[in-house]
Motif scaffolding. Structure first.
Motif, PDB file in Angstrom:
ATOM      1  N   GLY A 337     -18.616   3.357 -42.765  1.00 31.95           N
ATOM      2  CA  GLY A 337     -19.328   2.664 -41.301  1.00 31.95           C
ATOM      3  C   GLY A 337     -18.197   1.273 -41.270  1.00 31.95           C
ATOM      4  O   GLY A 337     -18.343   0.944 -40.965  1.00 31.95           O
ATOM      5  N   ASN A 338     -17.416   1.054 -43.151  1.00 30.58           N
ATOM      6  CA  ASN A 338     -17.003  -0.259 -42.626  1.00 30.58           C
ATOM      7  C   ASN A 338     -15.559  -0.132 -42.121  1.00 30.58           C
ATOM      8  O   ASN A 338     -14.926   0.530 -41.707  1.00 30.58           O
ATOM      9  CB  ASN A 338     -16.344  -0.388 -43.946  1.00 30.58           C
ATOM     10  CG  ASN A 338     -18.089  -0.873 -45.002  1.00 30.58           C
ATOM     11  OD1 ASN A 338     -18.424  -1.728 -44.690  1.00 30.58           O
ATOM     12  ND2 ASN A 338     -17.784  -0.712 -46.488  1.00 30.58           N
ATOM     13  N   THR A 339     -14.702  -1.108 -41.320  1.00 30.07           N
ATOM     14  CA  THR A 339     -13.679  -1.125 -40.845  1.00 30.07           C
ATOM     15  C   THR A 339     -12.495  -1.320 -41.860  1.00 30.07           C
ATOM     16  O   THR A 339     -12.543  -2.399 -42.978  1.00 30.07           O
ATOM     17  CB  THR A 339     -13.393  -2.586 -40.220  1.00 30.07           C
ATOM     18  OG1 THR A 339     -13.522  -3.456 -41.012  1.00 30.07           O
ATOM     19  CG2 THR A 339     -14.571  -2.188 -38.746  1.00 30.07           C
ATOM     20  N   GLY A 340     -11.379  -0.762 -41.579  1.00 32.81           N
ATOM     21  CA  GLY A 340      -9.942  -1.319 -42.790  1.00 32.81           C
ATOM     22  C   GLY A 340      -8.584  -2.001 -42.449  1.00 32.81           C
ATOM     23  O   GLY A 340      -8.321  -1.461 -40.897  1.00 32.81           O
ATOM     24  N   ILE A 341      -7.661  -1.950 -43.408  1.00 31.57           N
ATOM     25  CA  ILE A 341      -6.460  -2.062 -42.375  1.00 31.57           C
ATOM     26  C   ILE A 341      -5.828  -1.189 -43.125  1.00 31.57           C
ATOM     27  O   ILE A 341      -5.982  -1.699 -44.357  1.00 31.57           O
ATOM     28  CB  ILE A 341      -6.002  -3.553 -42.059  1.00 31.57           C
ATOM     29  CG1 ILE A 341      -7.343  -4.350 -41.556  1.00 31.57           C
ATOM     30  CG2 ILE A 341      -4.550  -3.458 -42.546  1.00 31.57           C
ATOM     31  CD1 ILE A 341      -6.806  -5.397 -41.882  1.00 31.57           C
ATOM     32  N   CYS A 342      -4.319  -0.904 -42.074  1.00 33.33           N
ATOM     33  CA  CYS A 342      -3.507  -0.146 -43.242  1.00 33.33           C
ATOM     34  C   CYS A 342      -2.195  -0.322 -42.885  1.00 33.33           C
ATOM     35  O   CYS A 342      -2.059  -0.305 -41.614  1.00 33.33           O
ATOM     36  CB  CYS A 342      -3.934   2.051 -43.176  1.00 33.33           C
ATOM     37  SG  CYS A 342      -2.770   2.433 -43.579  1.00 33.33           S
ATOM     38  N   MET A 343      -1.258  -0.586 -44.207  1.00 28.24           N
ATOM     39  CA  MET A 343      -0.094  -1.795 -43.224  1.00 28.24           C
ATOM     40  C   MET A 343       0.497  -0.494 -44.167  1.00 28.24           C
ATOM     41  O   MET A 343       1.089  -0.052 -45.202  1.00 28.24           O
ATOM     42  CB  MET A 343      -0.262  -3.283 -43.855  1.00 28.24           C
ATOM     43  CG  MET A 343      -1.207  -3.595 -43.282  1.00 28.24           C
ATOM     44  SD  MET A 343      -1.149  -6.057 -44.209  1.00 28.24           S
ATOM     45  CE  MET A 343      -1.855  -5.649 -45.875  1.00 28.24           C
ATOM     46  N   SER A 344       1.994  -0.725 -43.393  1.00 30.16           N
ATOM     47  CA  SER A 344       3.302   0.336 -44.088  1.00 30.16           C
ATOM     48  C   SER A 344       4.718  -0.978 -43.663  1.00 30.16           C
ATOM     49  O   SER A 344       4.313  -1.402 -42.383  1.00 30.16           O
ATOM     50  CB  SER A 344       3.131   1.099 -42.770  1.00 30.16           C
ATOM     51  OG  SER A 344       2.581   2.234 -43.042  1.00 30.16           O
ATOM     52  N   ILE A 345       5.127  -0.867 -44.791  1.00 32.83           N
ATOM     53  CA  ILE A 345       6.193  -1.840 -45.543  1.00 32.83           C
ATOM     54  C   ILE A 345       7.328  -0.444 -44.750  1.00 32.83           C
ATOM     55  O   ILE A 345       7.675   0.164 -45.639  1.00 32.83           O
ATOM     56  CB  ILE A 345       6.433  -2.519 -46.121  1.00 32.83           C
ATOM     57  CG1 ILE A 345       5.924  -3.269 -46.953  1.00 32.83           C
ATOM     58  CG2 ILE A 345       8.014  -3.678 -46.452  1.00 32.83           C
ATOM     59  CD1 ILE A 345       5.166  -4.128 -48.276  1.00 32.83           C
ATOM     60  N   VAL A 346       8.277  -0.725 -43.556  1.00 33.80           N
ATOM     61  CA  VAL A 346       9.197  -0.255 -43.546  1.00 33.80           C
ATOM     62  C   VAL A 346      10.799  -0.368 -42.982  1.00 33.80           C
ATOM     63  O   VAL A 346      11.041  -1.995 -43.030  1.00 33.80           O
ATOM     64  CB  VAL A 346       8.753   0.752 -41.725  1.00 33.80           C
ATOM     65  CG1 VAL A 346       7.658   1.336 -42.043  1.00 33.80           C
ATOM     66  CG2 VAL A 346       8.627  -0.346 -40.772  1.00 33.80           C
ATOM     67  N   HIS A 347      11.897   0.409 -43.407  1.00 33.64           N
ATOM     68  CA  HIS A 347      13.318   0.054 -42.818  1.00 33.64           C
ATOM     69  C   HIS A 347      12.804   0.079 -41.334  1.00 33.64           C
ATOM     70  O   HIS A 347      12.574   0.997 -41.029  1.00 33.64           O
ATOM     71  CB  HIS A 347      13.576   0.602 -43.672  1.00 33.64           C
ATOM     72  CG  HIS A 347      15.518   0.129 -43.759  1.00 33.64           C
ATOM     73  ND1 HIS A 347      16.212   0.669 -43.328  1.00 33.64           N
ATOM     74  CD2 HIS A 347      16.389  -0.600 -44.330  1.00 33.64           C
ATOM     75  CE1 HIS A 347      17.602  -0.154 -43.523  1.00 33.64           C
ATOM     76  NE2 HIS A 347      17.221  -0.988 -44.432  1.00 33.64           N
ATOM     77  N   ALA A 348      14.560  -0.268 -40.949  1.00 36.23           N
ATOM     78  CA  ALA A 348      14.649   0.446 -39.552  1.00 36.23           C
ATOM     79  C   ALA A 348      15.211   0.696 -39.188  1.00 36.23           C
ATOM     80  O   ALA A 348      14.652   1.843 -38.344  1.00 36.23           O
ATOM     81  CB  ALA A 348      15.706  -1.402 -38.721  1.00 36.23           C
ATOM     82  N   ARG A 349      15.211   2.471 -40.702  1.00 32.50           N
ATOM     83  CA  ARG A 349      16.231   3.429 -40.368  1.00 32.50           C
ATOM     84  C   ARG A 349      14.726   4.396 -40.421  1.00 32.50           C
ATOM     85  O   ARG A 349      15.223   5.949 -39.910  1.00 32.50           O
ATOM     86  CB  ARG A 349      17.035   3.544 -41.052  1.00 32.50           C
ATOM     87  CG  ARG A 349      18.067   2.517 -41.410  1.00 32.50           C
ATOM     88  CD  ARG A 349      19.428   3.436 -41.647  1.00 32.50           C
ATOM     89  NE  ARG A 349      19.067   3.803 -43.118  1.00 32.50           N
ATOM     90  CZ  ARG A 349      19.292   3.117 -44.494  1.00 32.50           C
ATOM     91  NH1 ARG A 349      20.434   2.244 -43.894  1.00 32.50           N
ATOM     92  NH2 ARG A 349      19.398   3.272 -45.536  1.00 32.50           N
ATOM     93  N   GLU A 350      13.404   4.185 -40.462  1.00 32.64           N
ATOM     94  CA  GLU A 350      12.162   4.338 -40.792  1.00 32.64           C
ATOM     95  C   GLU A 350      11.436   4.500 -39.686  1.00 32.64           C
ATOM     96  O   GLU A 350       9.928   5.135 -39.529  1.00 32.64           O
ATOM     97  CB  GLU A 350      11.635   4.251 -42.071  1.00 32.64           C
ATOM     98  CG  GLU A 350      12.543   4.360 -43.077  1.00 32.64           C
ATOM     99  CD  GLU A 350      11.921   3.772 -44.082  1.00 32.64           C
ATOM    100  OE1 GLU A 350      11.575   4.523 -45.500  1.00 32.64           O
ATOM    101  OE2 GLU A 350      11.069   2.827 -44.315  1.00 32.64           O
TER     102      GLU A 350
END
Length: 567
Positions: A337-350
């Protein structure tokens, strides 16, 4: 809403669930329990991690086993030690008012002698990891002849870890089972094949959409250059002062290197990877659960089975090679029931990979600007101010010290006191971020070419010169379409591992990268057969891969790897 009592469970089990605070079943529990209580129907339950699958199979198992008989009647197979321990812990709570019912966990990394002793005392339910269970079978320390119910929990995870042959061996050694219950977050073709082979007309339940993401998770991505990946990670951590999260890396070398750098800079972080002993792993997980550690950094293999409540953020230092792994990573947050954040560090090619991820999780992944230095400082200021204003001062005898404090600060204005407090609290951030550069990649901007930690450039170790890691043309996410080895960029290596060892391409790729501490950019085409495989590897990395794998053991087999052209 329906209650556990209405599902047809034993009153003693309902009493235990009530005491644990469970009144209304989750969707998977509501749909699964009435079917499983019969004990004679094969079952497939597809639901995301954190939806209450343990109770969905655990409660009916406790309801239908015979407590008077002291032999294994039910077998729960799961991928990792952590999940094993977690299942037993939950089952202990559920069986609180059931007399004579015993649940035992057997897993690697612990004394097999003690586990054999526990089994000999008499047990109705065994929770096991595949490797340790097969070891016990071969030692004739456990008899599965009278097993009636087999549960495969996190089935997709077990296949990702190469346990397909082990699962089949276990199912072949439970000939008298009355039903097989399979629980999984995803349904890859390999699982479908296993279900068709060993299950008869299974009743299938899907909660939400297969592979779909948790709607309580906010998915974000940040674009930066490869050489600024570490600085971006650091900035995201600093921009979220109350973060309690897991950082995922592709290799154990990255996990260890990032941990060492962040530890030196004062962060409460530790790493979880395959080189840790079981005692070290338990220590790290204990500290993380107790929140002594604010951050845990882990590889996908090492993080399997981790179930920790209250995780606010998941950070993908790099996107996984297999997009289904993304759902497992992100599912560590936004639970119960909690909220969360998923953050992704990506290269321009990805960036193109994110479209595949969005289709998989059926949720948009939003582009967010990497915070500026001033943004980080501002966020840190607000965080500490809120902490000061929310501090409870009702329990201390502060009045005793107030005259002394008033006298000490009598000649200093309120504004100066605040400035001095800010200097004490934020001096490190202000100095570090005062002239911080913009880490975002702007449209039309050229990519920097320097070599730093986490960059896509490598060193030819034999000649000591930098070599560019070119992005292969036509490469699909999770696929193996790359430039041909005939172009001279790759060495072709032979290895005596194949699909008969339980691998498929994604798991094999992850295995050889973890073993060699190399990045996926060094790999070319992978050609897998039953007993052997051929791998194209950048010339500069070929010897490192051979040294890392040749002569090692995998499930009792000695690994042979060498240059295919020299054989």
């Amino acid at each position: 809403m329906m209650t556990f009592e209405e599902l047809g469970l034993d009153a003693r089990i309902v009493q235990a669930t009530s005491e644990l605070g469970y009144v209304n079943p989750t969707e998977i529990q509501e749909k699964a329990i009435p079917v499983l209580l019969s004990g004679t129907k094969d079952f497939i339950g597809l639901a995301q991690t954190g939806t209450g699958k343990t109770a969905a199979f655990g409660l009916p198992l406790l309801n239908i086993i015979d407590a008077e008989e002291r032999y294994p009647q039910a077998l729960i197979v799961c991928p990792t030690r952590e999940l094993c321990v977690q299942i037993v812990k939950e089952m202990e709570g559920f069986k609180k008012h059931l007399r004579g019912v015993s649940v035992v966990a057997v897993y690697g990394g612990a004394s097999i002698g003690l586990q054999i002793r526990d089994l000999k005392r008499g047990v109705q339910i065994v929770v096991a990891t595949p490797g340790r269970l097969i070891d016990l079978i071969e030692r004739k320390a456990i008899n599965l002849e009278q097993i009636k119910y087999v549960v495969l929990d996190e089935a997709d995870e077990m296949l990702n870890m190469g346990f397909k042959d082990d699962i089949e061996f276990i199912l072949q050694n439970t000939p008298k089972r009355e039903s097989t219950w399979l629980f999984s977050a995803t349904m890859p073709p390999e699982i479908r094949k296993v279900s068709k082979k060993y299950m008869k007309e299974p009743f299938e339940v899907t909660v939400g959409k297969v592979n779909s993401g948790n709607k309580s998770i906010d998915h974000q991505y940040y674009i930066t250059s490869a050489q600024h990946r570490y600085e971006t990670l650091k900035r995201l951590i600093d921009f979220n002062p109350g973060i309690y999260g897991i950082i995922f890396t592709r290799t154990k070398a990255d996990a260890q290197n990032i941990t060492e750098k962040l530890t030196r800079e004062g962060y409460d972080i530790d790493a979880l990877h395959g080189d840790l002993t079981q005692a070290q792993r338990d220590k790290v997980m204990g500290e993380f659960r107790d929140k002594t550690l604010q951050l845990l950094i882990a590889t996908d293999v090492a993080a399997r089975g981790i179930d920790v409540q209250g995780i606010t953020h998941v950070i993908n230092y790099e996107l996984p090679d297999d997009i289904e792994v993304y759902t497992h990573r992100s599912g560590r947050t936004g639970r119960a029931g909690n909220t969360g954040i998923c953050m992704s560090i990506v290269h321009a090619r990805e960036v193109f990979k994110l479209k595949s991820i969005e289709r998989l999780i059926q949720t948009p992944v939003l582009k967010v600007e990497i915070p500026s230095g001033k943004d980080v400082c501002r966020k840190q200021f607000y965080g500490v101010m809120d902490k000061i204003l929310e501090t409870d001062i009702s329990h201390g005898d502060y009045d005793t010290y107030m005259p002394m404090l008033m006298e000490k600060f009598a000649d200093i204005s309120k504004e100066e006191i605040l400035k001095r407090m800010a200097a004490v609290e934020f001096d490190r951030f202000l100095k570090y971020y005062e002239n911080a550069e913009d880490l975002n990649i702007r449209d039309g901007a050229r990519q920097p070419r320097g070599r730093e930690f986490g960059s896509d450039r490598g060193m030819d170790q034999g000649r000591g010169r930098a070599i560019e890691r070119r992005e292969p043309r036509g490469r699909e996410f999770g696929g193996d379409r790359r430039e041909s080895a005939s172009s001279g960029n790759y060495a072709r290596l032979f290895v005596n591992l194949g699909t008969k060892d339980g691998f498929y391409k994604a798991s094999f790729l992850q295995f050889i990268l973890d073993m060699s501490d190399l990045k996926k950019e060094v790999l070319g085409k992978i050609d897998m057969k039953d007993m052997n495989s051929w791998v194209e590897v950048d010339h500069g990395a070929a010897q490192q891969m051979i040294r890392s794998l040749d002569g090692k053991n995998y499930k009792g087999r000695r690994i042979r790897m060498n240059d295919a052209n020299s054989r």
